[in-house]
Design a protein around this motif. Structure first.
Motif, short mmCIF file in Angstrom:
data_model
loop_
_atom_site.label_atom_id
_atom_site.label_comp_id
_atom_site.label_asym_id
_atom_site.label_seq_id
_atom_site.Cartn_x
_atom_site.Cartn_y
_atom_site.Cartn_z
N SER A 33 0.82 -1.21 0.00
CA SER A 33 0.00 0.00 0.00
C SER A 33 0.85 1.26 0.00
N ILE A 34 2.05 1.18 0.56
CA ILE A 34 2.96 2.34 0.52
C ILE A 34 3.30 2.67 -0.93
N LEU A 35 3.46 1.64 -1.74
CA LEU A 35 3.84 1.84 -3.13
C LEU A 35 2.64 2.12 -4.03
N LEU A 36 1.46 1.57 -3.71
CA LEU A 36 0.35 1.60 -4.66
C LEU A 36 -0.90 2.33 -4.17
N ASP A 37 -1.14 2.45 -2.89
CA ASP A 37 -2.30 3.12 -2.32
C ASP A 37 -3.58 2.30 -2.48
N HIS A 38 -4.52 2.51 -1.55
CA HIS A 38 -5.71 1.66 -1.51
C HIS A 38 -6.68 1.92 -2.65
N LYS A 82 -11.93 15.68 -6.04
CA LYS A 82 -11.14 16.24 -7.14
C LYS A 82 -9.66 15.99 -6.95
N VAL A 83 -8.99 15.78 -8.05
CA VAL A 83 -7.55 15.46 -8.03
C VAL A 83 -6.76 16.55 -7.32
N ASN A 84 -7.12 17.82 -7.55
CA ASN A 84 -6.33 18.91 -6.98
C ASN A 84 -6.47 19.05 -5.47
N LEU A 85 -7.38 18.29 -4.87
CA LEU A 85 -7.45 18.26 -3.41
C LEU A 85 -6.26 17.53 -2.80
N GLY A 86 -5.64 16.67 -3.59
CA GLY A 86 -4.47 15.94 -3.12
C GLY A 86 -4.79 14.79 -2.19
N TRP A 87 -6.01 14.28 -2.25
CA TRP A 87 -6.42 13.20 -1.36
C TRP A 87 -6.28 11.82 -2.00
N GLY A 88 -5.73 11.74 -3.20
CA GLY A 88 -5.42 10.44 -3.78
C GLY A 88 -6.22 10.04 -5.00
N HIS A 109 -18.91 12.37 -1.57
CA HIS A 109 -19.41 13.13 -0.42
C HIS A 109 -19.92 12.22 0.69
N ALA A 110 -20.48 11.07 0.34
CA ALA A 110 -20.90 10.11 1.37
C ALA A 110 -19.69 9.57 2.13
N ASP A 111 -18.65 9.24 1.38
CA ASP A 111 -17.41 8.73 1.98
C ASP A 111 -16.77 9.78 2.89
N ASN A 112 -16.68 11.00 2.38
CA ASN A 112 -16.05 12.08 3.14
C ASN A 112 -16.87 12.45 4.37
N LEU A 113 -18.19 12.49 4.22
CA LEU A 113 -19.06 12.81 5.35
C LEU A 113 -18.88 11.80 6.47
#
Length: 300
Positions: free
Chosen positions: A225-230, A265-271, A286-290
């Protein structure tokens, strides 16, 4: 020796007093006080929560720092104080800290687990799958949730290392909570593709079963996951199933889009690797973030 039958849990530490009990050392760092004196800052935990600890050793802080492995269970003796003053936040000024042997504690006292009824959550997932009208999406979900090896991992995995749902069963809690939010959104916005959105809710984080290594009380990122992300791992796992099921190209792309864009959005930098471009993708994000943000605030 610490008693195996009685101990002081974090949830009960709400007043200034002396304390002598066992905690797991989750994190440690060396800091410098305003006076210029170095001290050891610790994050201590048990199954009920976390509490900060500060230790001002007479000897070199570096020596103490190196002698305390994270993830170990230690007996802590000191004084519970309110710090910063007036904040209502309790922490411990530690006088002594000693690592315990396995036979001196019960591991279940230190492993945080979901407080929810897992059987009820599983029934909710099965009910959603059974009600699916889109047969391809139903087959995709069954390929995961009728697989005993997968569900064993999915139902036990944490959803995070430090932030929201960072305990055993956290991934199931988060996924079902996102699922319930998405079901409500479908009622408010009947134009949404219900089956697509609910599939995204259940599968958006499946890669987290490969994201974390859990040893005793310590959750760590796996090398993979360090190399590839979830997000990538989730998309890869789902894409593999869809190839095997000979999924229609457009539907396959829609499902993958929901997974790869669910951090916004990509520019948020959240992956996210792509901006949400479908109404269902926006709803899932938004459901996930909420769910994540509310859970994080409630756990503070």
């Amino acid at each position: 020796m610490t008693s195996k039958s009685t101990r002081d849990f974090v949830e009960n530490i709400d007043s200034q007093r002396s304390i002598k009990t066992a905690f797991a050392v989750l994190h440690k760092t060396m800091r410098t006080a305003s006076s210029g004196r170095q001290y050891l800052a610790l994050s201590l935990t048990d199954k009920t929560g976390r509490i900060d600890g500060r230790m001002f050793p007479d000897s070199k802080v570096e020596n103490l720092f190196n002698s305390i492995p994270t993830g170990t269970i230690c007996q802590v003796e000191g004084a519970v104080t309110e710090f910063p003053p007036g904040s209502g936040k309790m922490n411990i000024v530690i006088n002594s800290l000693q690592e315990l042997c396995d036979e001196e504690y019960q591991l279940e006292d230190f492993i945080a687990t979901s407080p929810h009824d897992q059987d009820k959550q599983v029934k909710e997932i099965r009910k959603v799958i059974q009600a699916m009208e889109n047969q391809e999406l139903k087959s995709l979900l069954k390929s995961f949730f009728c697989d005993q090896e997968f569900t064993k991992e999915y139902y036990q995995a944490p959803a995070a290392m430090i932030h929201h749902h960072n305990y055993l069963g956290g991934l199931l809690d988060h996924s079902v909570e996102v699922l319930l939010i998405c079901k409500r959104l479908c009622e408010l916005f009947p134009q949404l593709d219900r089956d697509l959105l609910l599939t995204g809710a259940l599968l958006h984080d499946v890669g987290k079963i490969r994201t974390y290594d859990y040893h005793k009380v310590k959750i760590e990122m796996s090398r993979e996951s360090i190399l590839l992300d979830h997000l990538y791992l989730s998309a890869e796992m789902v894409h593999e199933k869809m190839r095997h099921l000979k999924f229609p190209d457009e539907l396959s792309q829609q499902v993958l889009h929901l997974i790869l864009s669910h951090h916004g959005k990509v520019n948020l930098g959240w992956g996210s690797s792509v901006n949400p471009k479908l109404p269902e993708a926006v709803a899932l994000h938004h459901a996930d973030n909420l769910d994540a943000r509310v859970k994080e605030m409630m756990d503070k």
